[in-house]
Design a protein around this motif. Structure first.
Motif, short mmCIF file in Angstrom:
data_model
loop_
_atom_site.label_atom_id
_atom_site.label_comp_id
_atom_site.label_asym_id
_atom_site.label_seq_id
_atom_site.Cartn_x
_atom_site.Cartn_y
_atom_site.Cartn_z
N ILE A 25 0.84 -1.21 0.00
CA ILE A 25 0.00 0.00 0.00
C ILE A 25 0.87 1.25 0.00
CG2 ILE A 25 -1.72 1.30 1.31
CD1 ILE A 25 -2.75 -1.42 2.36
N GLU A 26 1.92 1.24 0.81
CA GLU A 26 2.81 2.40 0.89
C GLU A 26 3.49 2.68 -0.45
OE1 GLU A 26 6.86 3.82 3.30
OE2 GLU A 26 5.86 1.93 3.81
N VAL A 27 4.02 1.62 -1.09
CA VAL A 27 4.69 1.80 -2.38
C VAL A 27 3.68 2.22 -3.45
CG1 VAL A 27 5.99 0.63 -4.20
CG2 VAL A 27 6.53 0.19 -1.79
N PHE A 28 2.50 1.63 -3.42
CA PHE A 28 1.44 1.96 -4.38
C PHE A 28 1.11 3.45 -4.32
CE2 PHE A 28 -2.94 2.36 -5.79
CZ PHE A 28 -3.00 1.51 -6.89
N ARG A 29 0.94 3.96 -3.10
CA ARG A 29 0.62 5.38 -2.94
C ARG A 29 1.80 6.26 -3.37
NH1 ARG A 29 -3.63 7.63 -0.65
NH2 ARG A 29 -5.27 6.33 0.25
N SER A 30 3.01 5.80 -3.11
CA SER A 30 4.18 6.59 -3.51
C SER A 30 4.24 6.74 -5.02
CB SER A 30 5.46 5.93 -2.99
OG SER A 30 5.50 5.92 -1.57
N ILE A 31 3.94 5.67 -5.73
CA ILE A 31 3.91 5.74 -7.20
C ILE A 31 2.79 6.67 -7.66
CG2 ILE A 31 3.56 4.42 -9.32
CD1 ILE A 31 4.74 1.99 -7.85
N ALA A 32 1.62 6.55 -7.02
CA ALA A 32 0.48 7.39 -7.39
C ALA A 32 0.76 8.87 -7.15
CB ALA A 32 -0.76 6.95 -6.62
N ASP A 33 1.63 9.18 -6.19
CA ASP A 33 1.95 10.56 -5.87
C ASP A 33 3.13 11.11 -6.68
OD1 ASP A 33 -0.06 10.94 -3.99
OD2 ASP A 33 1.17 10.14 -2.35
N HIS A 34 3.82 10.24 -7.41
CA HIS A 34 5.00 10.66 -8.17
C HIS A 34 4.55 11.21 -9.53
CE1 HIS A 34 8.95 10.62 -10.04
NE2 HIS A 34 9.48 10.37 -8.86
N GLU A 35 4.88 12.45 -9.80
CA GLU A 35 4.38 13.10 -11.00
C GLU A 35 4.94 12.51 -12.29
OE1 GLU A 35 1.95 15.17 -11.69
OE2 GLU A 35 1.43 14.91 -9.58
N ILE A 60 -8.33 -0.61 -0.07
CA ILE A 60 -9.38 -0.16 -0.98
C ILE A 60 -9.25 1.34 -1.25
CG2 ILE A 60 -11.88 0.06 -1.27
CD1 ILE A 60 -12.14 -2.44 0.52
N LYS A 61 -8.96 2.10 -0.21
CA LYS A 61 -8.78 3.54 -0.38
C LYS A 61 -7.60 3.83 -1.29
CE LYS A 61 -10.56 4.29 4.30
NZ LYS A 61 -10.18 4.66 5.70
N ALA A 62 -6.52 3.09 -1.12
CA ALA A 62 -5.35 3.30 -1.97
C ALA A 62 -5.67 2.93 -3.43
CB ALA A 62 -4.17 2.47 -1.46
N PHE A 63 -6.39 1.85 -3.62
CA PHE A 63 -6.76 1.42 -4.96
C PHE A 63 -7.59 2.49 -5.67
CE2 PHE A 63 -9.94 -0.75 -7.69
CZ PHE A 63 -9.09 -1.23 -8.66
N GLU A 64 -8.59 3.01 -4.98
CA GLU A 64 -9.42 4.05 -5.57
C GLU A 64 -8.60 5.30 -5.89
OE1 GLU A 64 -12.44 4.40 -2.55
OE2 GLU A 64 -13.83 3.14 -3.70
N TYR A 65 -7.65 5.61 -5.03
CA TYR A 65 -6.76 6.75 -5.27
C TYR A 65 -5.93 6.52 -6.53
CZ TYR A 65 -3.23 10.35 -4.27
OH TYR A 65 -2.39 11.43 -4.35
N GLY A 66 -5.42 5.29 -6.68
CA GLY A 66 -4.64 4.97 -7.86
C GLY A 66 -5.44 5.07 -9.15
N LEU A 67 -6.72 4.68 -9.10
CA LEU A 67 -7.56 4.79 -10.29
C LEU A 67 -7.67 6.23 -10.76
CD1 LEU A 67 -10.52 2.32 -9.49
CD2 LEU A 67 -8.47 1.89 -10.85
#
Length: 485
Positions: free
Chosen positions: A52-62, A161-168
């Motif tokens: 989850i942490e890595v997933f969010r980091s990728i989602a936040d990387h421009e 689930i929250k991270a997944f929705e954020y990634g979408l």
């Protein structure tokens, strides 16, 4: 010339041939290479906090978030390692018996999987090194308990689930979502290099989690009725919910990848009306939807049942798929226990049989390029009816681990009929369908994740040979040599 002195254009071409791991190592080599961008085309999500942490980091990387084309949802869970040890005195740092037994079985499986093949694979040496370096079982068990505790916190707060929705929302190039319970692979050989799996200690022998129920030790297909039943497929439910709500409109592929394990979504999903069925239909209706890989469990049903395949609900759902559909693959767990009396795959009873065209609305998919069917009970004449109905756009066909109904044909007879009656040989070589057949290597022991794949031989038989030619005899000779007639 030193690598650091290469022209940028040449260095860029070299980087295209490097793996992600090689690029990471190169970035550590010197300051000049530290800014080389990683190629991140997929991101992993699971109930493990590290993922989850890595997933969010990728989602936040421009930069990196724009390159993600696939999300892989690892559905495996550690379960409850403490189960069955209530009142168990952990004296002398001894793990519960069931856990010890599972770790021993892992080592037996490594030897068993290797002994069944004359060819040894390059990765086996690395596995041997980890076997020698494995940590004490008690420490392994404590670590499993720690991982289980962490994932249970995630299950409570829904952070995956929250991270997944954020990634979408953050991955504009996203095209595919893959769900798998097989990410852990086998001992010391994971299927995917998720952040969590890469973080496991060297020599960590543990009870491999699978997540979804399956017919590993029993032939029983789970129900799809209560919330408790459905929660076993947590990731699948959340994916189809989000896509049905039109989140991530760029997603065109939905893949359930069980990697030949006897598991998948329960076929009882298609028994009765439910919210999730409607959501899946909404996903299939998405404009431009092009790929659907569906793996179902079907074991343990009485002979008068199999309503999931005969009530028309699978066909009605698939018929809603966009006419842009290019790839369809259906797999079940049927036939994981071979007929030991005959040693042959052919088995089954007439009332198990469902005509394939009652399941696949082939006429609605004029752009279909791949058709796949695995571990399904078939009749040869019915398979031929489906092959004839395939559109001219078809390029690849997989017919793997099929179970032919008694007196309903065989692979050998099917290939003969395909060669002699289909018009594929008259087509230009570039547009002829490529056929792949998968077979279990041994009858007495199923080796999950491994099989014998016939592609070149089948291609030669269908298009380059005849009954008397050397190429035409390749598949026939293989069948006789192995007793598959």
């Amino acid at each position: 010339m030193r690598l650091t002195h290469l022209p940028k254009e040449l260095l860029d071409k070299i980087l295209l041939d490097l793996t992600g791991k090689d690029i990471k190592n190169l970035r550590l080599a010197c300051k000049l290479f530290s800014d080389i961008p990683l190629r991140l085309s997929r991101a992993f999500i699971s109930v493990n906090p590290i993922d989850i942490e890595v997933f969010r980091s990728i989602a936040d990387h421009e930069a990196y978030r724009h390159g993600v084309k696939e999300i892989i949802w690892d559905e495996a869970r550690f379960g409850n390692p403490r189960s069955g040890c209530e009142g168990y005195e952990l004296e002398g740092r001894v793990a519960p018996y069931d856990y010890i037994h599972a770790c021993k079985e892992n080592l037996y499986e490594i030897l068993g999987r290797r002994s069944m093949f004359a060819v040894h694979f390059p990765f086996e040496k690395a596995i041997d090194e980890e076997v020698k370096a494995q940590m004490p079982v008690f420490e392994s068990w404590l670590l499993c308990c720690e991982y289980a505790d962490r994932q249970n916190e995630v299950l409570k707060d829904g952070s995956d689930i929250k991270a997944f929705e954020y990634g979408l929302e953050r991955f504009p190039a996203l095209e595919r979502i893959t769900l798998t319970p097989a990410a852990h692979g086998f001992t010391f050989k994971p299927l995917y290099g998720t952040p969590m799996l890469r973080s496991l200690p060297y020599g960590f022998n543990y009870n491999i989690p699978r997540g979804w129920p399956g017919t590993y030790d029993h032939l029983q297909c789970e129900p799809w009725e209560t919330e408790t039943d459905k929660e076993q497929w947590r990731g699948f439910r959340e994916v189809i919910r989000c896509l049905a709500e039109n989140k991530a409109p760029s997603v065109k592929d939905l893949v359930i990848d069980v990697h030949q394990l006897p598991t998948g979504l329960t076929c009882h999903f298609f028994d009765n009306p439910c919210r999730e069925y409607d959501q899946l239909v909404a996903v299939l209706r998405r404009p431009g939807f092009r790929r659907f890989d569906l793996a179902l469990t079907a074991g343990g049903q009485p002979s008068f049942d199999w309503i999931s395949f005969r009530n028309g609900r699978i066909r009605r759902a698939l018929a809603e798929a966009s006419e842009d559909l290019e790839h369809i693959h259906l797999r079940t767990d049927w036939g994981d226990e071979p007929d030991f009396n005959t040693g042959l795959d052919s088995s089954g009873l007439p009332y198990h049989f469902t005509p394939l065209l009652d399941i696949f609305p082939i006429e609605r998919w004029p752009k279909l390029r791949h058709f796949g069917l695995s571990k399904f009970l078939v009749r040869q004449d019915d398979v031929m009816s489906l092959l004839v109905a395939l559109p001219a756009s078809i390029r690849t066909i997989e017919l793997s681990f099929l179970c032919f109904l008694n007196d309903g044909g065989s692979y050998k007879a099917l290939l003969d009929e395909m060669r002699d009656t289909l018009d594929w040989r008259t087509r230009d070589a570039a547009v002829r369908p490529k056929v792949k057949i998968g077979l279990d290597g041994y009858y007495s022991d199923v080796v999950y994740g491994r099989a014998i794949w016939l592609e070149r031989e089948v291609d030669s038989f269908l298009y380059e040979g005849g009954p008397g030619s050397s190429r035409g005899r390749e598949v026939r000779r293989w069948w006789y040599d192995t007793g598959r007639i």
